[in-house]
Design an enzyme around this catalytic site. Structure first.
Site, mmCIF file in Angstrom:
data_model
loop_
_atom_site.group_PDB
_atom_site.id
_atom_site.type_symbol
_atom_site.label_atom_id
_atom_site.label_comp_id
_atom_site.label_asym_id
_atom_site.label_seq_id
_atom_site.Cartn_x
_atom_site.Cartn_y
_atom_site.Cartn_z
ATOM 1 N N HIS A 141 0.816 -1.224 0.000
ATOM 2 C CA HIS A 141 0.000 0.000 0.000
ATOM 3 C C HIS A 141 0.847 1.270 0.000
ATOM 4 O O HIS A 141 0.311 2.367 -0.192
ATOM 5 C CB HIS A 141 -0.921 0.040 1.230
ATOM 6 C CG HIS A 141 -1.994 -1.008 1.232
ATOM 7 N ND1 HIS A 141 -2.814 -1.228 0.151
ATOM 8 C CD2 HIS A 141 -2.372 -1.901 2.189
ATOM 9 C CE1 HIS A 141 -3.666 -2.222 0.449
ATOM 10 N NE2 HIS A 141 -3.412 -2.645 1.667
ATOM 11 N N ASP A 178 -2.758 -10.483 -2.207
ATOM 12 C CA ASP A 178 -3.294 -9.916 -0.961
ATOM 13 C C ASP A 178 -4.747 -9.499 -1.223
ATOM 14 O O ASP A 178 -5.082 -9.040 -2.318
ATOM 15 C CB ASP A 178 -2.457 -8.703 -0.553
ATOM 16 C CG ASP A 178 -2.834 -8.134 0.812
ATOM 17 O OD1 ASP A 178 -2.047 -8.306 1.755
ATOM 18 O OD2 ASP A 178 -3.917 -7.513 0.915
ATOM 19 N N HIS A 180 -6.352 -7.053 -0.298
ATOM 20 C CA HIS A 180 -6.509 -5.614 -0.518
ATOM 21 C C HIS A 180 -5.784 -5.210 -1.802
ATOM 22 O O HIS A 180 -4.850 -5.887 -2.229
ATOM 23 C CB HIS A 180 -5.976 -4.853 0.703
ATOM 24 C CG HIS A 180 -6.626 -5.303 1.986
ATOM 25 N ND1 HIS A 180 -5.997 -6.112 2.910
ATOM 26 C CD2 HIS A 180 -7.883 -5.100 2.446
ATOM 27 C CE1 HIS A 180 -6.833 -6.366 3.903
ATOM 28 N NE2 HIS A 180 -7.985 -5.772 3.647
ATOM 29 N N ASP A 266 -4.578 -12.715 3.477
ATOM 30 C CA ASP A 266 -5.788 -12.203 4.116
ATOM 31 C C ASP A 266 -7.046 -12.404 3.273
ATOM 32 O O ASP A 266 -8.112 -11.904 3.617
ATOM 33 C CB ASP A 266 -5.632 -10.722 4.506
ATOM 34 C CG ASP A 266 -4.920 -9.901 3.454
ATOM 35 O OD1 ASP A 266 -4.749 -10.399 2.328
ATOM 36 O OD2 ASP A 266 -4.536 -8.751 3.767
HETATM 37 ZN ZN ZN Z 1 -4.082 -6.993 2.842
#
Ligand code: ZN
Length: 368
Positions: A141, A178, A180, A266
């Site tokens: 991120h 991931d 996200h 995740d």
């Molecule tokens: Zn994540």
């Protein structure tokens, strides 16, 4: 296969302080202080499971090193790097958005980026065939000028640029599973046709305003960014379909000399920060697909750990990835029968429709 493994006790000393899940605790917002969800537990327990399963002694240890300022500055602004060092030398702070860290965090984040660099160096110089870097904090991120979402520096992005500028590679792919969106890697290479970035993620989870299918790159980089925003509730069927129909054909077109996997665990069925249904066997299959394509195109694979917040299940998913890299099996996942048997694990029509949109863009991926 010989598989390298990067880990370091200091990764578990990255201190995210207290929070309610990820929300800062404050008397004004009524969030009672609790252990921050990005804690050392899931990663430490993964390392421990590698040990007691017998996997660890079959891996080749690779020492991490500190990424230098020059290496970080290949993707990050000097002002961001300087600010992180200054905060770290003081009382810590927030690296940008939702990224609290304690004093000394700058050094640990450089060790996480440097662990990814060490893994890439060991794979590219032939010391090992492939590698898993169990690093912390995560990186995907982090953007050019700020940290975001528990990430200070883009470990995989710094790794991709290092592979090009220090090791002479021309084409590098980052595949981000991931749950996200891999916004950091996407924006850092958005206009660059030499780094293919692919992110599979839960649609509008975090960041909520990026990761859309129409974000495909810009200028010379047009076509070299692919997003697969999967609906909440996607299981192993959707993930495997997305890998077979989007990730594998995109990698075949692009022919990367190195594929870096941004390995957040995740999307697992037991994760508290997302609503997907992946199992350890699902991750095993995704790893196999990446390895098969890398083999086909003559490229290498390095896996760098990102998120993953089930303190218990991350370990079993991570073990499955490492086992696949090394071509061995150790213990059985005691949760697998229950998680794989849950309703909706197979590809659903609305998930198929979402994958089709990304699939239609594979033909725009640059070729060598
Ligand atoms: Zn994540």
């Amino acid at each position: 296969m010989s598989t390298g493994f990067v880990c370091d006790e200091r990764y578990f000393w990255w201190d995210t302080r207290s929070a309610g899940l990820f929300m800062p605790s404050h008397i004004d917002n009524f969030v009672e202080p609790f252990e921050h969800i990005e804690s050392a537990s899931s990663k430490r327990r993964m390392r421990n499971l590698l040990e007691i399963s017998g996997m660890l002694k079959q891996l080749t240890p690779i020492e991490p090193r500190f990424a230098t300022v020059e290496e970080l500055a290949r993707v990050h602004d000097q002002a961001h790097i300087d600010r992180m060092r200054e905060l770290s030398e003081g009382n810590g702070g927030d690296a940008g958005e939702l990224t609290p860290f304690a004093p000394g965090g700058y050094e640990i984040a450089r060790l996480a980026a440097g662990g990814t660099l060490a893994a890439i160096e060991a794979v590219m110089d032939g010391t090992v065939d492939n590698a898993y870097a169990l690093v912390r904090p995560p990186g995907h991120h982090a953007e050019k000028d700020r940290g975001r979402g528990f990430c200070m520096f883009g470990n995989c992005a710094v790794g991709a640029r290092h592979a090009q500028e220090a090791l002479g590679l021309k084409r590098v792919a980052i595949v981000d599973w991931d749950v996200h969106h891999g916004n950091g890697s996407q924006w850092l290479f958005y206009d660059d046709p030499s780094v293919l970035t692919i992110s599979l993620h839960q649609d509008r989870n975090f960041p909520p305003d990026s990761g859309f299918v129409n974000e495909t790159g810009t200028g010379a980089g047009e076509g070299a960014n692919l997003n697969v925003p999967l609906p909440a509730g996607s299981g192993t069927g959707a993930y495997i379909a997305a890998f077979e129909r989007v990730v594998a054909p995109a990698l075949r077109r692009f022919q990367p000399e190195l594929t870096i996997v941004a390995s957040g665990l995740d999307a697992s069925v037991y994760d508290p920060l997302a609503r997907q249904m992946m199992t350890s066997d699902g991750y095993r299959e995704l790893t196999r697909i990446i390895m098969d394509v890398a083999n086909e195109v003559g490229g290498k694979v390095v896996v760098s750990h990102e998120g993953g917040y089930s303190p218990v299940y991350v370990a079993f998913c991570g073990l499955a990835v490492v086992e696949t890299l090394a071509g061995v099996r150790t213990i059985e996942d005691p949760y697998l029968e229950m998680s794989a048997g849950m309703g909706g694990q197979e590809l659903q029509p609305h998930q198929d429709a979402a994958i089709k949109e990304s699939e239609a863009l594979v033909g725009n991926v640059p070729t060598p």
